[in-house]
Write an enzyme that holds these catalytic residues in place. Structure first.
Site, PDB file in Angstrom:
ATOM      1  N   TRP A 144      -3.993  -2.066   6.199  1.00  0.00           N
ATOM      2  CA  TRP A 144      -2.834  -2.282   5.303  1.00  0.00           C
ATOM      3  C   TRP A 144      -1.904  -3.125   6.174  1.00  0.00           C
ATOM      4  CZ3 TRP A 144      -0.527   1.179   1.130  1.00  0.00           C
ATOM      5  CH2 TRP A 144       0.810   0.857   0.862  1.00  0.00           C
ATOM      6  N   ASN A 187       1.208  -5.219   7.110  1.00  0.00           N
ATOM      7  CA  ASN A 187       2.608  -5.455   6.724  1.00  0.00           C
ATOM      8  C   ASN A 187       3.217  -6.685   7.380  1.00  0.00           C
ATOM      9  OD1 ASN A 187       3.071  -3.204   5.005  1.00  0.00           O
ATOM     10  ND2 ASN A 187       3.215  -1.848   6.790  1.00  0.00           N
ATOM     11  N   ASP A 189       5.103   7.713   4.513  1.00  0.00           N
ATOM     12  CA  ASP A 189       6.555   7.859   4.352  1.00  0.00           C
ATOM     13  C   ASP A 189       6.941   9.096   3.554  1.00  0.00           C
ATOM     14  OD1 ASP A 189       6.322   5.482   5.603  1.00  0.00           O
ATOM     15  OD2 ASP A 189       7.409   4.285   4.150  1.00  0.00           O
ATOM     16  N   ASN A 203       0.399  -6.489   2.454  1.00  0.00           N
ATOM     17  CA  ASN A 203       1.569  -6.045   1.679  1.00  0.00           C
ATOM     18  C   ASN A 203       2.689  -7.032   2.025  1.00  0.00           C
ATOM     19  OD1 ASN A 203       3.396  -4.325   0.251  1.00  0.00           O
ATOM     20  ND2 ASN A 203       3.994  -3.360   2.196  1.00  0.00           N
TER      21      ASN A 203
HETATM   22  C1  GDL Z   1       5.820   1.059   5.352  1.00  0.00           C
HETATM   23  C2  GDL Z   1       5.339   1.404   3.992  1.00  0.00           C
HETATM   24  C3  GDL Z   1       5.316   0.207   3.067  1.00  0.00           C
HETATM   25  C4  GDL Z   1       6.456  -0.767   3.361  1.00  0.00           C
HETATM   26  C5  GDL Z   1       6.256  -1.231   4.791  1.00  0.00           C
HETATM   27  C6  GDL Z   1       7.263  -2.279   5.277  1.00  0.00           C
HETATM   28  C7  GDL Z   1       2.994   1.517   4.725  1.00  0.00           C
HETATM   29  C8  GDL Z   1       1.696   2.275   4.696  1.00  0.00           C
HETATM   30  N1  GDL Z   1       4.028   2.047   4.053  1.00  0.00           N
HETATM   31  O1  GDL Z   1       5.805   1.870   6.212  1.00  0.00           O
HETATM   32  O2  GDL Z   1       5.415   0.684   1.744  1.00  0.00           O
HETATM   33  O3  GDL Z   1       6.446  -1.853   2.494  1.00  0.00           O
HETATM   34  O4  GDL Z   1       6.363  -0.137   5.657  1.00  0.00           O
HETATM   35  O5  GDL Z   1       8.568  -1.807   5.225  1.00  0.00           O
HETATM   36  O6  GDL Z   1       3.071   0.513   5.358  1.00  0.00           O
END
Ligand code: GDL
Length: 464
Positions: free
Chosen positions: A230, A232, A124, A265
């Site tokens: 990672w 999400n 980002d 995350n």
């Molecule tokens: C993203 C961001 C993360 C964010 C997620 C969901 C990555 C590597 N970076 O792009 O910080 O929380 O989307 O909105 O995932």
């Protein structure tokens, strides 16, 4: 860290979302759960810790550092990797040697606080280079590899078994297809980034519904290493009305062998992550097949005691119904989906075809509505505060639907239109964002068209 291991499969949690970071006691609660459930990694990367990203050159104050030290120790005593991440990509000058020194100074402070494992994140960020960097490196990927490799070597001299993670600028399939970061970005990373450095990947999308083994194997060829996921799936920072308490799903257990680790995350609201954490931990240690729904139901049973009230108890069936309304980004839970279909059927058909549907709908709707009200009696106040605005909204919509179905069932439409004193123009679904949302209509294939109301009117000859 004494038990740091440079090849261990990483499983755990990224605090990597936008918005308010978790507080000290939430983080310690997280470590307790992770230790109990067998997760081994916590990545500190809250986007809005300013010193993680916006002002990454600035060192922590003594107070801030003291808090981080507690976290590092909290992880170490529980056998968890504490990985500290910096995100310098918003404004770093790759070709300026003093920038590397600044990064080192930041890591130095964390090393002194007891941290051994690090990450450098370039997600980002602006997708363009300044002229000096372009002249020095030719590409974004080369510039990032240069800085990451130098920092990695420097770190390993001080922390010989340090784990070192890297997040590329294109970090999902869609971004790579769009050539974000420039031509051959991922190939360059594969070639130039030192092989000991792990590379993050979020799957085909930023929020991936499914992540398959062939998908990551293809990427492995480009990156010349197994990617580190990672994930999400449960992140909700992109939509303030939603949260996700559904199970870890859409990833086969075989995926674990195709990656160097999986870190999730999750929701910004710590207290809403019980089921995501619990089911993810189960997934990490399951053998053979993965039944996401069964894992969800069993995790819900464990979550239920957190819903103790000062009044009438919340039952498991209640909690599952509510959880099904806030399940996963691409999917409602079974009961919520069935409820939605019943509501849609009632709105779309003539009351003569309803048989028992209206009564069943009203029963379930009022049960859900009443459950939303009962949440105000939760003893666990952080949990209630995390839920309250979303379930208030759900309650309002249920109330309105019940009124509409009743009016329709009474045969009063269209002569006596449905109205509600609790759903008035402007205070209900009002405000700039909902108004802007109504201007464009999104279709299931992702395309947008003008909402009917704003389409240019046709003249009588059919011209716009
Ligand atoms: C993203 C961001 C993360 C964010 C997620 C969901 C990555 C590597 N970076 O792009 O910080 O929380 O989307 O909105 O995932």
């Amino acid at each position: 860290m004494a038990n740091s291991d440079s090849t261990r499969f990483l499983s755990g949690v990224i605090e990597g979302f936008y918005g308010q970071p978790w507080n000290p006691s939430e983080r310690i609660e997280l470590f307790d759960r992770m230790a109990t459930w067998g997760l081994n990694t916590y990545l500190y990367a809250p986007k809005d810790d300013m010193k993680h990203r916006a002002i990454w050159r600035e060192a922590y104050s003594a107070d801030e550092l003291a808090h981080l030290e507690v976290l590092i120790q909290g992880c170490q005593t529980r056998g968890i990797h504490f990985i500290y991440a910096l995100s310098p990509g918003l404004d770093i000058r790759y070709s300026d040697a003093s920038e590397l020194e600044r990064l080192q100074a930041r890591f130095e402070q964390m090393l002194a606080a007891g941290c051994d494992d690090f990450a450098l994140l370039f997600d980002d960020i602006p997708d363009r280079m300044n002229a000096a960097d372009r002249d020095a490196f030719g590409s974004f990927a080369s510039a990032q590899c240069h800085i990451a490799n130098a920092l990695f070597r420097w770190t390993r001299e001080r922390s010989p078994r340090a784990r070192f993670l890297f997040c590329p600028t294109p970090y999902c399939g869609r971004m790579a297809e769009r050539r974000l970061g420039g031509e051959n970005y991922l190939e360059t990373i594969g070639r130039e980034l030192l092989s000991e450095i792990d590379v993050f990947w979020t799957g085909p999308e930023i929020i991936s519904r499914d992540i398959t083994v062939p998908h990551v194997q293809e990427l492995q060829r480009l990156l010349r290493r197994k990617p580190l996921l990672w994930d999400n799936l449960h992140a909700n920072d992109y939509d303030g009305r939603r949260f996700y308490c559904g199970p870890y799903a859409g990833r086969p257990p075989e995926l674990r062998d195709a990656v160097s680790g999986i870190l999730i995350n999750p929701n910004c609201e710590f207290s809403l992550n019980f089921v995501p954490f619990r089911t993810f931990a189960e997934f990490i240690r399951c053998d053979g097949t993965w039944n996401a729904r069964a894992a969800y139901l069993s995790a819900m049973e464990e979550w239920l005691p957190h819903f103790e009230t000062i009044g009438q108890p919340v039952t498991l069936a209640d909690l599952v119904l509510l959880g099904d309304c806030y399940y996963l980004p691409y999917e409602e839970g079974r009961e919520a989906e069935a409820f939605f279909e019943r509501a849609r059927h009632l709105l779309a058909t003539d009351p003569k075809q309803w048989s028992d549907d209206a009564a069943a709908f009203r029963l379930q709707s009022s049960r859900l509505r009443e459950l939303c009200v009962r949440m105000t009696e939760l003893k666990n106040r952080p949990l209630f505060y995390a839920l309250s605005r979303r379930i208030w909204e759900l309650r309002e919509e249920l109330d309105l639907l019940e009124r509409y179905v009743t009016t329709k069932g009474d045969g009063k439409l269209p002569d006596a239109p449905c109205r509600s004193d609790f759903h008035l123009p402007a205070t209900y679904r009002g405000g700039m964002v909902p108004r802007l949302q109504r201007l464009l209509l999104q279709h299931p294939d992702g395309t947008f068209t003008l909402e009917k109301a704003v389409e240019p009117r046709m003249d009588t000859d059919g011209h716009r």
